[in-house]
Write an enzyme that holds these catalytic residues in place. Structure first.
Site: not given
Length: 345
Positions: A198-200, A227
């Protein structure tokens, strides 16, 4: 005809933003796609968005587009129509900011880059379209309930420090290009396990998932919309929010509150704090975590050295700034790279 670049001073633009009486919506989006002429696309898009009073930062490359912008609420539908008029952007997901004061950007900048995410990948056989499986909020929660699932945070150290998902492992680096081979090496004994990345907003973990598959991993997943999308959907659907703390964002907000937990510390006194700030010494501009008390005591500076510089005459400060490349320092916030903390002296 609209200009192709901003011609107004930063000070005046910030004053205009402060004086605005309408609401703005902060949005991010990306799309990997083949853009034959990034410069021509960039110029056309700049004119269209400038006309809609859009602010923000957009990168365009042969491999696609990556954008973080703010849009006047009254122009939001017109913005969508403009964006969707491009076939490769038609219907694209727009990540709406979770915690938004409408003051995230104050100018429109669209830049042509070699890549929308610098990755250091030179292997011509790498295929970004051969990516991991998308996970929505519910599927992410379900899969990460399995203790054998490995959750990998593909953001930088300073992002992970202030907020991350439960049980997520950090790939300890401040650049994405360093993280990719590092993640492969860290997880090489787990090629058959479920790997969730995952990332932003999704752009980094999507490319990372493709890189993991390229390197022989079998069961690779990535969080759709990152996110931001996860938080919005989890709250809308009444799901448990597994993210703890603050989501770092690359605009003037420097973070959006996801949950009330504060999981990081002031880099100067050690008090619980997750507020990032740039060092008030323009010759340094290091972004670090600083509580309100330390900000007042040290005048927003990261060190005694910078605080001393702050009190020099402007001519002397200007001389000290000459030839200093502070670009990397702005988003280089590993605690071990912070100058000696004030209370250490």
């Amino acid at each position: 005809m609209a200009p192709l670049h901003n011609r107004v001073s930063a000070e005046e633009l910030k004053q205009r933003l402060a004086a605005e009486t309408f609401r703005r919506v902060t949005v991010s989006f990306y799309q990997y796609a083949k853009i034959e002429d990034p410069t021509a696309f960039r110029n056309q898009l700049y004119q269209q968005l400038f006309a809609l009073n859009v602010f923000g930062r957009i990168y365009v490359a042969h491999e696609g587009i990556n954008a973080q912008i703010s849009i006047p609420e009254e122009n939001f539908e017109a913005f969508k129509e403009t964006l969707y008029s491009y076939s490769f952007l038609n219907g694209i997901r727009l990540n709406i900011a979770v915690d938004d004061d409408g003051k995230s950007f104050w100018v429109l900048k669209i830049k042509v880059r070699d890549k929308i995410v610098a990755d250091g990948i030179e292997d011509p056989t790498f295929d970004i379209t051969h990516r991991g499986k998308y996970l929505n909020a519910k599927d992410f929660n379900d899969l990460t309930d399995d203790p054998d699932t490995i959750i990998v945070d593909m953001r930088n150290h300073y992002e992970y420090e202030v907020g991350h998902f439960e049980n997520a492992i950090e790939v300890p680096s401040d650049t994405f290009r360093e993280q990719l081979p590092m993640a492969v090496d860290m997880l090489k004994e787990n090629k058959d396990k479920n790997i969730v990345m995952y990332c932003t907003g999704g752009i980094r973990c999507e490319k990372a998932s493709a890189y993991m598959l390229h390197n022989g991993f079998k069961n690779v997943f990535h969080l759709e919309g990152g996110i931001i999308e996860y938080t919005n959907k989890a709250k809308q659907q009444g799901l448990p929010v597994k993210f703890k703390g603050k989501n770092f964002v690359f605009d003037d907000r420097l973070g959006e509150r996801i949950t009330e937990e504060i999981i990081s510390q002031c880099h100067q006194c050690g008090k619980l704090c997750d507020t990032h700030t740039n060092c008030a010494n323009d010759g340094c501009h290091l972004l670090f975590i600083q509580c309100e008390e330390c900000a007042a005591k040290h005048e927003g500076c990261c060190s005694v050295e910078c605080q001393d510089v702050l009190h020099l005459p402007e001519e002397e400060r200007a001389e000290l700034r000459k030839g200093v490349d502070k670009g990397q320092m702005v988003f280089n916030k590993s605690k071990q790279r912070l100058r000696p903390r004030i209370n250490d002296k």
